[in-house]
Motif scaffolding. Structure first.
Motif, PDB file in Angstrom:
ATOM      1  N   PHE A   1       1.824   4.438  -4.547  1.00  0.00           N
ATOM      2  CA  PHE A   1       1.339   5.642  -5.220  1.00  0.00           C
ATOM      3  C   PHE A   1       2.459   6.666  -5.393  1.00  0.00           C
ATOM      4  N   GLU A   2       3.357   6.748  -4.420  1.00  0.00           N
ATOM      5  CA  GLU A   2       4.518   7.619  -4.591  1.00  0.00           C
ATOM      6  C   GLU A   2       5.390   7.134  -5.745  1.00  0.00           C
ATOM      7  N   GLY A   3       5.569   5.824  -5.838  1.00  0.00           N
ATOM      8  CA  GLY A   3       6.427   5.264  -6.863  1.00  0.00           C
ATOM      9  C   GLY A   3       5.935   5.526  -8.270  1.00  0.00           C
ATOM     10  N   ILE A   4       4.613   5.599  -8.460  1.00  0.00           N
ATOM     11  CA  ILE A   4       4.082   5.849  -9.807  1.00  0.00           C
ATOM     12  C   ILE A   4       3.725   7.327 -10.007  1.00  0.00           C
ATOM     13  N   GLY A   5       4.073   8.160  -9.017  1.00  0.00           N
ATOM     14  CA  GLY A   5       3.963   9.599  -9.199  1.00  0.00           C
ATOM     15  C   GLY A   5       2.571  10.184  -9.092  1.00  0.00           C
ATOM     16  N   VAL A   6       1.704   9.577  -8.255  1.00  0.00           N
ATOM     17  CA  VAL A   6       0.344  10.124  -8.125  1.00  0.00           C
ATOM     18  C   VAL A   6      -0.003  10.520  -6.690  1.00  0.00           C
ATOM     19  N   TRP A   7       0.876  10.237  -5.727  1.00  0.00           N
ATOM     20  CA  TRP A   7       0.527  10.491  -4.331  1.00  0.00           C
ATOM     21  C   TRP A   7       0.269  11.965  -4.052  1.00  0.00           C
ATOM     22  N   ASP A   8       1.078  12.837  -4.634  1.00  0.00           N
ATOM     23  CA  ASP A   8       0.901  14.272  -4.395  1.00  0.00           C
ATOM     24  C   ASP A   8      -0.485  14.748  -4.817  1.00  0.00           C
ATOM     25  N   LYS A   9      -1.035  14.161  -5.865  1.00  0.00           N
ATOM     26  CA  LYS A   9      -2.376  14.541  -6.319  1.00  0.00           C
ATOM     27  C   LYS A   9      -3.464  13.907  -5.462  1.00  0.00           C
ATOM     28  N   LEU A  10      -3.154  12.766  -4.847  1.00  0.00           N
ATOM     29  CA  LEU A  10      -4.126  12.122  -3.964  1.00  0.00           C
ATOM     30  C   LEU A  10      -4.192  12.772  -2.589  1.00  0.00           C
ATOM     31  N   MET A  11      -3.068  13.321  -2.124  1.00  0.00           N
ATOM     32  CA  MET A  11      -2.976  13.793  -0.749  1.00  0.00           C
ATOM     33  C   MET A  11      -4.072  14.772  -0.340  1.00  0.00           C
TER      34      MET A  11
ATOM     35  N   GLU B   1     -11.934   8.236   0.188  1.00  0.00           N
ATOM     36  CA  GLU B   1     -13.188   7.755  -0.366  1.00  0.00           C
ATOM     37  C   GLU B   1     -12.995   7.283  -1.796  1.00  0.00           C
ATOM     38  N   HIS B   2     -13.817   6.315  -2.178  1.00  0.00           N
ATOM     39  CA  HIS B   2     -13.704   5.698  -3.502  1.00  0.00           C
ATOM     40  C   HIS B   2     -13.717   6.742  -4.608  1.00  0.00           C
ATOM     41  N   ALA B   3     -14.698   7.628  -4.580  1.00  0.00           N
ATOM     42  CA  ALA B   3     -14.837   8.609  -5.661  1.00  0.00           C
ATOM     43  C   ALA B   3     -13.608   9.497  -5.763  1.00  0.00           C
ATOM     44  N   ALA B   4     -13.039   9.897  -4.618  1.00  0.00           N
ATOM     45  CA  ALA B   4     -11.876  10.782  -4.645  1.00  0.00           C
ATOM     46  C   ALA B   4     -10.671  10.096  -5.288  1.00  0.00           C
ATOM     47  N   ILE B   5     -10.442   8.820  -4.938  1.00  0.00           N
ATOM     48  CA  ILE B   5      -9.315   8.103  -5.538  1.00  0.00           C
ATOM     49  C   ILE B   5      -9.546   7.902  -7.029  1.00  0.00           C
ATOM     50  N   ALA B   6     -10.739   7.407  -7.370  1.00  0.00           N
ATOM     51  CA  ALA B   6     -11.020   7.095  -8.775  1.00  0.00           C
ATOM     52  C   ALA B   6     -10.938   8.339  -9.647  1.00  0.00           C
ATOM     53  N   GLU B   7     -11.525   9.438  -9.202  1.00  0.00           N
ATOM     54  CA  GLU B   7     -11.515  10.651 -10.027  1.00  0.00           C
ATOM     55  C   GLU B   7     -10.104  11.231 -10.162  1.00  0.00           C
ATOM     56  N   THR B   8      -9.284  11.100  -9.121  1.00  0.00           N
ATOM     57  CA  THR B   8      -7.900  11.562  -9.226  1.00  0.00           C
ATOM     58  C   THR B   8      -7.132  10.747 -10.257  1.00  0.00           C
ATOM     59  N   LEU B   9      -7.281   9.428 -10.211  1.00  0.00           N
ATOM     60  CA  LEU B   9      -6.587   8.570 -11.165  1.00  0.00           C
ATOM     61  C   LEU B   9      -7.094   8.800 -12.583  1.00  0.00           C
ATOM     62  N   GLN B  10      -8.404   8.982 -12.724  1.00  0.00           N
ATOM     63  CA  GLN B  10      -8.967   9.270 -14.047  1.00  0.00           C
ATOM     64  C   GLN B  10      -8.398  10.569 -14.605  1.00  0.00           C
ATOM     65  N   GLY B  11      -8.287  11.576 -13.743  1.00  0.00           N
ATOM     66  CA  GLY B  11      -7.748  12.856 -14.180  1.00  0.00           C
ATOM     67  C   GLY B  11      -6.312  12.736 -14.648  1.00  0.00           C
ATOM     68  N   ILE B  12      -5.519  11.926 -13.957  1.00  0.00           N
ATOM     69  CA  ILE B  12      -4.125  11.715 -14.359  1.00  0.00           C
ATOM     70  C   ILE B  12      -4.065  11.031 -15.722  1.00  0.00           C
TER      71      ILE B  12
END
Length: 423
Positions: A75-85, A122-133
């Protein structure tokens, strides 16, 4: 290989619309499919993300996952970890124990050289973060709710036929892609259409999943507790909650899940660590069967299969999603390193198959071994595994080796897959 149209779909083919051709079509917008789209969002490639289930319904799934360090690096490598944290709960200790044996093994961050042993989200938190990106990714087009009914290879393109999921106005469309990626789950209709066979077995066990609320803040610990009926994973969540995955024989799992809250907690409490404190509430429960599955090939012409569509493992150790993310990392790296006109070429896809098939098999076999070893009351095995726990606790290099394997850090990691492609 293709599947026949249902009569209601056949009548619509003549008026089917032609969708813009893409480089990669990802079928399945769960976390694995979303992650692949995120990994390719800055590539300059045209990406289609196809999902049969409306997003909001998908995000209500009451599931949570352990994210190991290998997944964090992805997730760090594709630039989304900061938004997931902000939505992730780190845990600093994993405690391993065998039933009521007082000998326990604790794994700490220093065993990995990291700030945390792992994370829970949680599933929803990961999915919604990725969708937002992906909402700001101009090269990714979402088709939802649409389902793929046929996939045919014609020259250097796969030709997909899609049917809309809108019951009030059914539509059919055609979509051409250099590569089709099946990330549509364990029962993957697309995998079945392509004739890729799963191999494996169902365990005589199911997993009861529930979320527990505790009265007071507790140490941020994860627990893996082995019982003769099967392993129990307990994962910390934000807001003084725990996620419990309790493995039991099928009939017992169904009976336990059907209990009212009070009876369920009374049944569960003896299996929990006293350090967790007083349980004040429990969520609705759901049950899923444990399964071992690995497909015979991850690749075919213009087609590749990843995530649960390619493999399923026993939930002990929380490996399932992490293996799927590792598939994504390897596949994204290969796509980005392949000349545009060769994307989807069988030679490149078979390299991906050879790389992932044996690495995933190692983890699947290890989780199978753990479940069989600890779900057993034969006294020589009981004595042997408790000697093994003593060795883990005593021999630090062995403990670090096991933890690095389970964290996805023992096998070689792919290189960073976050770099642009010039078209």
């Amino acid at each position: 290989m293709t599947s026949a149209f249902a009569p209601s779909e056949q009548s619509l083919v003549a008026s089917a619309q032609e969708l813009p051709a893409v480089d990669v079509a990802i079928v399945g917008a769960g976390i694995v499919g979303l992650s692949l789209a995120c990994a390719l969002r800055n590539s300059g490639l045209a990406i289609a993300l196809i999902e049969a289930t409306p997003y909001r319904r998908e995000n209500t799934r009451g599931q949570a996952y352990a994210l190991h360090q290998g997944s964090r690096y992805f997730f760090e490598g594709i630039g989304v970890w900061d938004k997931l944290m902000p939505h992730v709960q780190p845990f600093e200790v994993v405690q391993l124990s065998d039933a009521d044996c007082p000998l326990m093994v604790d794994f700490y961050p220093q065993d990995l050289g990291t700030a945390a042993v792992g994370y829970v989200a949680e599933h929803a938190a990961i999915a919604e973060t990725l969708q937002g990106i992906l909402e700001s990714a101009s090269n990714v087009t979402l088709y939802c709710p649409w389902r793929v009914v046929t996939n045919e290879v014609q020259g250097d393109r796969a030709q997909l036929t899609l049917v809309s999921g809108d019951p009030t106005e059914a539509k059919v469309a055609h979509l051409a892609a250099r590569l089709v990626v099946a990330a549509d789950g364990g029962k993957s209709p697309l995998r079945q259409q392509m004739g890729i066979e799963p191999k494996g077995w169902k365990y005589p066990q199911s997993c009861v999943v529930a979320t527990l609320d505790v009265a007071h803040p507790q140490p941020v610990m994860a627990y893996e507790r082995f019982w003769p009926t099967g392993p129990m994973g307990v994962l910390p969540l934000p807001e003084n909650r725990y996620r419990v995955v309790w493995t039991l024989p099928h009939p017992e799992a169904e009976a336990v899940a059907a209990l009212d809250d009070r009876a369920f907690l009374a049944k569960l409490q003896p299996y929990l660590d006293p350090q967790m404190g007083e349980i004040t509430a429990v969520s609705d429960r759901f049950v899923f069967p444990a399964q071992f599955m690995q497909v015979n090939s991850y690749a075919a012409d213009r087609f590749v299969v990843i995530g649960d569509a390619a493999h399923r493992c026993h939930p002990v150790g929380g490996q399932g999603l992490n293996l799927g993310l590792r598939d994504v990392w390897n596949l994204a790296q290969q796509i980005l390193a392949t000349p545009l006109e060769e994307i989807g070429d069988r030679h490149h896809l078979m390299q991906f198959h050879r790389q992932r098939w044996w690495q995933n098999l190692l983890t699947l076999a290890f989780t199978d071994f753990l479940n069989r070893l600890f779900s057993n009351t034969w006294w020589p095995l009981v004595a042997g595994r408790r000697c093994g726990l003593w060795l883990l606790r005593t021999v630090s290099p062995l403990k670090r080796l096991v933890l690095r394997f389970m964290a996805g850090l023992l096998l070689p990691l792919p290189t960073n897959c976050q770099f642009p492609r010039r078209r």
